[in-house]
Design a protein around this motif. Structure first.
Motif, mmCIF file in Angstrom:
data_model
loop_
_atom_site.group_PDB
_atom_site.id
_atom_site.type_symbol
_atom_site.label_atom_id
_atom_site.label_comp_id
_atom_site.label_asym_id
_atom_site.label_seq_id
_atom_site.Cartn_x
_atom_site.Cartn_y
_atom_site.Cartn_z
ATOM 1 N N ARG A 58 94.346 12.769 5.672
ATOM 2 C CA ARG A 58 94.721 13.600 4.522
ATOM 3 C C ARG A 58 94.386 15.044 4.837
ATOM 4 N N SER A 93 87.564 3.182 12.917
ATOM 5 C CA SER A 93 88.962 3.228 12.501
ATOM 6 C C SER A 93 89.747 2.286 13.408
ATOM 7 N N ARG A 94 90.213 1.173 12.869
ATOM 8 C CA ARG A 94 90.955 0.220 13.687
ATOM 9 C C ARG A 94 92.442 0.446 13.528
ATOM 10 N N THR A 95 93.143 -0.490 12.933
ATOM 11 C CA THR A 95 94.600 -0.387 12.873
ATOM 12 C C THR A 95 95.050 -0.003 11.468
ATOM 13 N N ALA A 96 95.915 0.980 11.373
ATOM 14 C CA ALA A 96 96.442 1.364 10.062
ATOM 15 C C ALA A 96 97.485 0.345 9.631
ATOM 16 N N TYR A 135 92.775 2.690 -0.610
ATOM 17 C CA TYR A 135 92.339 3.334 0.626
ATOM 18 C C TYR A 135 93.012 4.701 0.804
ATOM 19 N N ASP A 136 94.322 4.746 0.535
ATOM 20 C CA ASP A 136 95.070 6.001 0.680
ATOM 21 C C ASP A 136 94.572 7.057 -0.303
ATOM 22 N N TYR A 139 85.425 5.695 3.062
ATOM 23 C CA TYR A 139 85.496 5.753 4.527
ATOM 24 C C TYR A 139 84.857 7.031 5.055
ATOM 25 N N LEU A 166 93.827 6.864 10.660
ATOM 26 C CA LEU A 166 93.803 5.993 9.491
ATOM 27 C C LEU A 166 93.604 6.819 8.222
ATOM 28 N N GLY A 167 94.567 6.742 7.305
ATOM 29 C CA GLY A 167 94.431 7.409 6.012
ATOM 30 C C GLY A 167 94.225 8.910 6.116
ATOM 31 N N GLN A 175 98.783 13.981 1.569
ATOM 32 C CA GLN A 175 99.203 13.495 2.893
ATOM 33 C C GLN A 175 100.347 14.310 3.500
#
Lengths: 148, 482
Positions: B135, A119-122, A83-84, A112, B132-133, B196
């Motif tokens: 970048r 977008s919920r919880t990281a 994901y990252d 994504y 979230l994520g 990031q």
């Protein structure tokens, strides 16, 4: 952290457990393979609404670990890595091979898109704290605490 | 789940877990009668006792007033280990290596900014990727550049035009932990970090524009350049995916190492290796690399904070006066000199959700704060307030120079979502004069003020016990959340 007794036709795949700072996952499966597949789905359910994901890309995943529990943590953390790095979110997971030290799996999903996806919880990581995989009443059950 | 841990009250602010069973030392918890009841509802006290079983621990296994249930070590935990028999544990630092807070002051007064706060929040939100994520599309680091970031930390950012040399003098360890070795950071971790840098991330991370609501100590506040009604900015973030991966990678190493060196673990997440072992040294070098990445991250975000202010207020840097008060890490392990039973010793101090709080005159307290003590920044929840404190001699002797780091959660995220259900939290906060913009609505709901302990109560214990001293209280005007 007790799951409520559920009476439903399809057996439950997972449930989220409350934890003060973080979040726990309790995951079930008829087999160890299914347990891992459901664990992937449970993690994605924390990050986003899985139903909005399409099956457009496939990621092939191969992992090693010292035992089955460590392998479960490695699996979830690898999905977070994907994901990252690629913004990849899995809708569907297929375990191709599973031994206590090795996992081969496929994740189908898509990149994504903030316009279409929720977008919920990281999640920072899956941890080893209170980590457990047991066989109960003929079904496999896992507990994992996520660091949020 | 209630814990069965034995507790003995020492005084108004201190409770002790007597040494028992496999514990090598006692536990010492800084809290109040009122907050203790909540702490006893989860397993955090058991975690304090578990940490006390680790080899080479010096002094007590400590918990700061914002203690809550973590994984392995409690959040708010402080533990120091000697370099001969002691251990280092990635779980004692946490996944977000060098998660931390920095405070900027301005030359502006609240009435100058308040009417433009919505615009300012939008500009910050546009300039600093969050959520979230998150970048950066404009900044993807090559492998050699990423190595430089991990080696030089905030210094790298300054050298490349993000901020000034003056900033570096106002960061813990000058924004660079010594001994960082990027070669010991896996390719996986580097993959996660390369786009990031300069992003906020999600969860409880934020950039907050606020103002000084109250000054408790006029002399200290003036020395820190703070005054009533002054506009301030807080940046709270860490090492992003790079740090999370370093932690996960080294937990695997430490699980093997703990078995190899015969260290008995009450919880796998406490896995560790002797500080003198190759595994221990490698972790410290990789952790330093991730910590430096985090220092650079906050430094770059600061650059975009300054740009956002310039864009919206049409003022130059001199008039804005957006200067760094201080930047502190609250998830880290550091090699420091401390006195134990009258003897000077080199120790590895783990602070997991705890802030360093060095006193006036300490060699590691920066020159600007030699008279005041090192500034300590305690962010609260987005609806209430944050605090500025300074370190004290008492902290140095009693907590290895450490204090609390934040409000600490009181409610699980689930419970918070339940409480927030059907409410419009953004509108509620707007009603209180606080503009909030977040990447995801879920994050804002999970972070509702009620989910946190009242940071005022946490800080009152730290101040009352003498492990830090209150300087000022800040109130938010506008917040961007991940």
């Amino acid at each position: 952290m007790k799951p409520a007794a559920a009476s439903r036709k399809r057996p439950r795949k997972y449930r989220q457990l409350a934890h003060t700072a973080d979040l726990g996952l309790r995951i079930w499966g008829a087999s160890r393979e299914e347990l891992f597949e459901n664990a992937g789905a449970a993690l994605m359910g924390v990050l986003t609404d899985r139903r909005r994901l399409r099956r457009r890309k496939t990621a092939e995943i191969l992992l090693d670990a010292s035992d089955l529990e460590a392998l479960l943590v490695a699996w979830l953390n690898y999905l977070l890595y994907l994901y990252d790095v690629d913004a990849f979110l899995g809708r569907e997971f297929k375990v191709l091979e599973l031994t206590p030290q090795r996992l081969a799996a496929q994740a189908r999903g898509e990149t994504y898109d903030p316009g279409r996806h929720v977008s919920r919880t990281a999640v920072k990581a899956a941890t080893y704290h209170h980590l457990e995989i047991v066989k109960r009443n003929g079904r496999w059950q896992a507990t994992v605490i996520l660091d949020l | 789940m209630a814990t069965q841990v034995k507790l003995r009250q020492v005084d108004e602010y201190r409770w002790e877990i007597p040494r028992e069973g496999k514990m090598r030392t006692r536990g010492l918890i800084f809290t109040s009668q009122r907050m203790l009841a909540k702490i006893q509802e989860d397993q955090s006290l058991q975690q304090v006792a578990n940490v006390a079983t680790l080899p080479g621990i010096e002094g007590a296994s400590l918990a700061m007033p914002d203690i809550h249930w973590g994984y392995g070590f409690p959040i708010g935990g402080v533990a120091a280990f000697n370099l001969d028999e002691g251990v280092v544990s990635p779980g004692g630092v946490g996944y977000d290596i060098n998660c931390g807070v920095r405070l900027l002051r301005t030359n502006l007064q609240r009435p100058e900014v308040e009417p433009r706060i919505e615009e300012l929040v939008n500009a910050l939100f546009g300039n600093i990727p969050s959520g979230l994520g998150s970048r950066r599309k404009d900044l993807k680091l090559s492998a050699p550049t990423l190595h430089e970031v991990m080696r030089y930390g905030a210094g790298w950012a300054v050298k490349n035009g993000y901020g000034s040399k003056e900033d570096l003098a106002h960061i813990e360890a000058q924004g660079q932990i010594a001994g960082a070795d990027p070669e010991l950071v896996s390719d996986f971790a580097q993959d996660r970090g390369k786009d990031q840098l300069g992003t906020l991330g999600s969860g409880n991370h934020f950039v907050e524009v606020g103002h000084v609501l109250e000054v408790y100590d006029a002399r200290l506040a003036a020395a820190l350049g703070l005054f009533r009604d002054q506009v301030t900015v807080i940046v709270h973030t860490g090492s992003r995916g790079l740090g999370h991966q370093v932690c996960d990678d080294y937990i695997k190493v430490m699980l093997r190492a703990a078995a190899k060196y015969g260290i008995e673990l009450p919880d796998r997440q406490l896995c560790c290796a002797p500080l003198s072992s190759p595994e221990g040294k490698q972790y410290l070098a990789a952790m330093a690399a991730a910590a430096n990445f985090a220092f650079a991250n906050r430094q770059m975000i600061t650059h975009w904070v300054r740009e956002s202010f310039e864009q919206v207020l049409h003022m130059g840097p001199k008039d804005l006066g957006l200067e760094l008060v201080y930047d502190v890490a609250h998830n880290i392990a550091k090699i420091e000199d401390h006195h134990v039973n009258g003897k000077k010793k080199k120790l590895c101090v783990h602070r997991k959700g705890a802030t360093r709080a060095f006193p006036p005159g300490h060699p590691e307290t920066p020159p600007a704060y030699q008279q005041t003590g090192q500034p300590v920044l305690i962010p609260g929840d987005m609806g209430r307030y944050s605090f500025v404190l300074v370190g004290t001699e008492q902290a140095l002797t009693e907590t290895f120079g450490s204090t609390c780091h934040g409000a600490g959660r009181e409610m699980s995220r689930h419970a918070a979502l339940k409480v927030a259900k059907g409410r419009n939290i953004v509108r509620e906060l707007a009603g209180k004069g606080i503009v909030v913009k977040g990447a995801g609505r879920g994050t804002i709901d999970e972070e509702i003020p009620e989910a946190y302990k009242d940071v005022e109560a946490v800080v009152a214990v730290a101040h009352g016990a003498g492990i830090s001293k209150k300087v000022a209280k800040l109130k938010p005007l506008g917040v961007i959340k991940g």
